[in-house]
Scaffold this motif. Structure first.
Motif, mmCIF file in Angstrom:
data_model
loop_
_atom_site.group_PDB
_atom_site.id
_atom_site.type_symbol
_atom_site.label_atom_id
_atom_site.label_comp_id
_atom_site.label_asym_id
_atom_site.label_seq_id
_atom_site.Cartn_x
_atom_site.Cartn_y
_atom_site.Cartn_z
ATOM 1 N N ALA A 49 123.889 105.500 -12.737
ATOM 2 C CA ALA A 49 122.955 106.575 -12.370
ATOM 3 C C ALA A 49 121.601 105.994 -11.988
ATOM 4 C CB ALA A 49 122.808 107.555 -13.541
ATOM 5 N N ALA A 50 121.159 104.977 -12.732
ATOM 6 C CA ALA A 50 119.880 104.342 -12.431
ATOM 7 C C ALA A 50 119.923 103.638 -11.079
ATOM 8 C CB ALA A 50 119.523 103.348 -13.543
ATOM 9 N N ARG A 51 121.016 102.940 -10.793
ATOM 10 C CA ARG A 51 121.137 102.246 -9.505
ATOM 11 C C ARG A 51 121.136 103.246 -8.352
ATOM 12 N NH1 ARG A 51 124.966 99.197 -12.393
ATOM 13 N NH2 ARG A 51 126.684 100.321 -11.410
ATOM 14 N N ASN A 52 121.819 104.359 -8.540
ATOM 15 C CA ASN A 52 121.864 105.377 -7.484
ATOM 16 C C ASN A 52 120.489 105.981 -7.230
ATOM 17 O OD1 ASN A 52 124.597 105.038 -7.062
ATOM 18 N ND2 ASN A 52 125.204 106.659 -8.471
ATOM 19 N N LEU A 53 119.705 106.147 -8.275
ATOM 20 C CA LEU A 53 118.342 106.661 -8.108
ATOM 21 C C LEU A 53 117.492 105.674 -7.311
ATOM 22 C CD1 LEU A 53 117.679 108.116 -11.683
ATOM 23 C CD2 LEU A 53 117.655 109.418 -9.545
ATOM 24 N N VAL A 54 117.643 104.391 -7.624
ATOM 25 C CA VAL A 54 116.888 103.365 -6.894
ATOM 26 C C VAL A 54 117.319 103.335 -5.432
ATOM 27 C CG1 VAL A 54 116.505 100.878 -6.674
ATOM 28 C CG2 VAL A 54 116.451 101.952 -8.931
ATOM 29 N N ALA A 55 118.639 103.400 -5.194
ATOM 30 C CA ALA A 55 119.148 103.385 -3.818
ATOM 31 C C ALA A 55 118.611 104.567 -3.025
ATOM 32 C CB ALA A 55 120.679 103.399 -3.822
ATOM 33 N N ALA A 56 118.577 105.746 -3.650
ATOM 34 C CA ALA A 56 118.073 106.939 -2.965
ATOM 35 C C ALA A 56 116.581 106.793 -2.655
ATOM 36 C CB ALA A 56 118.309 108.180 -3.829
ATOM 37 N N ILE A 58 114.956 104.040 -2.083
ATOM 38 C CA ILE A 58 114.781 103.076 -0.997
ATOM 39 C C ILE A 58 115.129 103.709 0.342
ATOM 40 C CG2 ILE A 58 115.675 100.905 -0.041
ATOM 41 C CD1 ILE A 58 115.945 99.961 -2.969
ATOM 42 N N GLN A 59 116.137 104.570 0.361
ATOM 43 C CA GLN A 59 116.489 105.241 1.610
ATOM 44 C C GLN A 59 115.348 106.119 2.100
ATOM 45 O OE1 GLN A 59 119.215 104.955 3.611
ATOM 46 N NE2 GLN A 59 119.778 103.236 2.305
ATOM 47 N N LEU A 60 114.598 106.695 1.177
ATOM 48 C CA LEU A 60 113.478 107.551 1.547
ATOM 49 C C LEU A 60 112.224 106.748 1.888
ATOM 50 C CD1 LEU A 60 113.839 110.393 -1.125
ATOM 51 C CD2 LEU A 60 114.366 110.532 1.312
ATOM 52 N N ASP A 61 112.078 105.603 1.221
ATOM 53 C CA ASP A 61 110.865 104.796 1.422
ATOM 54 C C ASP A 61 111.236 103.334 1.315
ATOM 55 O OD1 ASP A 61 108.441 103.573 1.469
ATOM 56 O OD2 ASP A 61 107.592 104.609 -0.271
ATOM 57 N N ASP A 62 111.287 102.650 2.450
ATOM 58 C CA ASP A 62 111.683 101.252 2.491
ATOM 59 C C ASP A 62 110.783 100.368 1.635
ATOM 60 O OD1 ASP A 62 113.092 98.944 3.489
ATOM 61 O OD2 ASP A 62 111.379 98.549 4.780
ATOM 62 N N THR A 125 118.677 99.559 4.366
ATOM 63 C CA THR A 125 117.531 100.324 4.834
ATOM 64 C C THR A 125 117.894 101.030 6.140
ATOM 65 O OG1 THR A 125 116.639 98.487 6.127
ATOM 66 C CG2 THR A 125 115.961 98.633 3.817
ATOM 67 N N PRO A 126 117.158 102.077 6.509
ATOM 68 C CA PRO A 126 117.424 102.730 7.792
ATOM 69 C C PRO A 126 117.377 101.765 8.974
ATOM 70 C CG PRO A 126 116.059 104.136 6.443
ATOM 71 C CD PRO A 126 116.176 102.829 5.702
ATOM 72 N N SER A 127 116.498 100.764 8.901
ATOM 73 C CA SER A 127 116.442 99.767 9.984
ATOM 74 C C SER A 127 117.762 99.004 10.076
ATOM 75 C CB SER A 127 115.291 98.784 9.744
ATOM 76 O OG SER A 127 114.053 99.426 9.803
#
Length: 265
Positions: A49-56, A58-62, A125-127
Motif C-alpha cells: 500500500a505504501a509503495r502504491n501511494l508513492v507510485a501514485a 510520482i505519477q502526479l508530480d515527477d 514517469t510520464p516522460s
C-alpha cells in the motif's frame, strides 16, 4: 467395605504435568509461527500500500521521486504525502518493525526492518511513458513509407487524440509547456528518440525544432537551455546526432540547466 476410590499418586501427577508441559512446549512455537505468518502477511500488505501511494504521487508530480532518498524513514514520506493532501490510514508493521524507502534509479520499494520480500515497483514517469510509447510506435511502423520523424509524429499525434501532454517547471513562472517526441531519422534507429518541450497547451503540432527544453532519456532528466548569464534560451535539437550525444552535451554543458517539472493532467 473397603473404599476402592483413590487419588493420583505423586508419580502419576508428575507424569501428567510433564505431558502437559510437552504439549505446551510443542503448541507455543506452532501458535507463534502462525501468528508471525499472519503479521508478516499484514506487513507485506501495508508495504505494498505504501509503495502504491508513492507510485501514485510520482505519477502526479515527477519531482516527488527526486525528493526521496535511499533509507528515508516511511514516517517522513507519509508526512510529505499528507502535506500534499493525501489521505493515509496507519501503515506500519504489526510486529514492530520500521519501514523505510529503498530507492533505485527508477524503482522504489518500502522495506521493513523485520520482514523481507515484497519486490520493487518500477516507477515510470510520464516522460518515460510517452517516450516508450513513441518508440514502440516507430518500431511497429519501421520500414513503411513516410516513416520519417515529421510523418511519424503527425500520425502518432493523431492517434493520441491530437493532444500532447503538458507540464510546468517547478519554481518557474507557471508557463505551460507541451512535451513531444523527436526521432533522429538519420540514424534509422527508433532508440535514438528523445523528448523536447515548448510553450503550448498540447494542441499544437509544429515541426519546429528550436526549443527551450530537452529531455535526457538516459538520466530521466529535463534540461532547460540557458545563456551564459543564466537567462532562458532556445536550441536546435536537430544538432544532436543520437541519444548518447544529447546526454553527453546536456549533462556536462553549463548552457543546460537541469530542472524539475510537474506534469499536468
Amino acid at each position: 467395605m473397603k473404599d476402592s476410590r483413590r487419588g493420583f499418586t505423586v508419580v502419576e501427577m508428575v507424569v501428567v504435568i510433564v505431558i502437559i508441559g510437552l504439549l505446551v512446549a510443542v503448541a507455543i512455537p506452532v501458535v507463534s509461527n502462525q501468528l508471525e505468518k499472519v503479521q508478516a502477511n499484514a506487513c507485506a500488505g501495508d508495504r505494498e500500500a505504501a509503495r502504491n501511494l508513492v507510485a501514485a504521487a510520482i505519477q502526479l508530480d515527477d519531482s516527488f521521486l527526486g525528493s526521496l532518498y535511499d533509507g528515508e524513514p516511511w514516517d517522513t514520506v507519509a508526512g510529505q504525502l499528507r502535506g500534499a493532501g493525501a489521505y493515509l490510514t496507519d501503515i506500519s508493521c504489526p510486529s514492530g518493525g520500521t519501514f523505510s524507502i529503498e530507492k533505485g534509479d527508477h524503482s522504489v520499494s518500502v522495506v521493513c526492518s523485520k520482514h523481507t520480500g515484497g519486490g520493487d515497483i518500477d516507477i515510470e514517469t510520464p516522460s518515460q511513458g510517452l517516450l516508450k510509447d513513441f518508440i514502440s510506435y516507430l518500431e511497429a511502423h519501421q520500414g513503411q513509407p513516410n516513416s520519417d520523424n515529421s510523418s511519424m509524429r503527425g500520425k502518432f499525434f493523431e492517434e493520441n487524440g491530437n493532444k500532447w501532454p503538458t507540464m510546468t517547471i517547478d519554481g518557474g513562472d507557471g508557463t505551460v509547456y507541451q512535451y513531444e517526441p523527436f526521432f533522429q531519422t538519420n540514424t534509422r534507429d527508433p532508440q535514438n528518440t528523445w523528448l523536447f518541450a515548448r510553450v503550448g497547451d498540447g494542441t499544437n503540432l509544429l515541426n519546429s525544432w528550436y526549443v527551450p527544453l530537452v529531455y535526457d532519456p538516459i538520466d530521466d532528466v529535463w534540461y532547460q537551455r540557458v545563456r551564459a548569464n543564466g537567462t532562458p534560451d532556445n536550441y536546435s535539437i536537430t544538432s544532436f546526432a543520437n541519444t548518447q550525444s544529447l546526454h553527453d552535451e546536456v549533462s556536462t554543458s553549463r548552457l543546460w540547466k537541469a530542472v524539475r517539472v510537474t506534469y499536468l493532467k
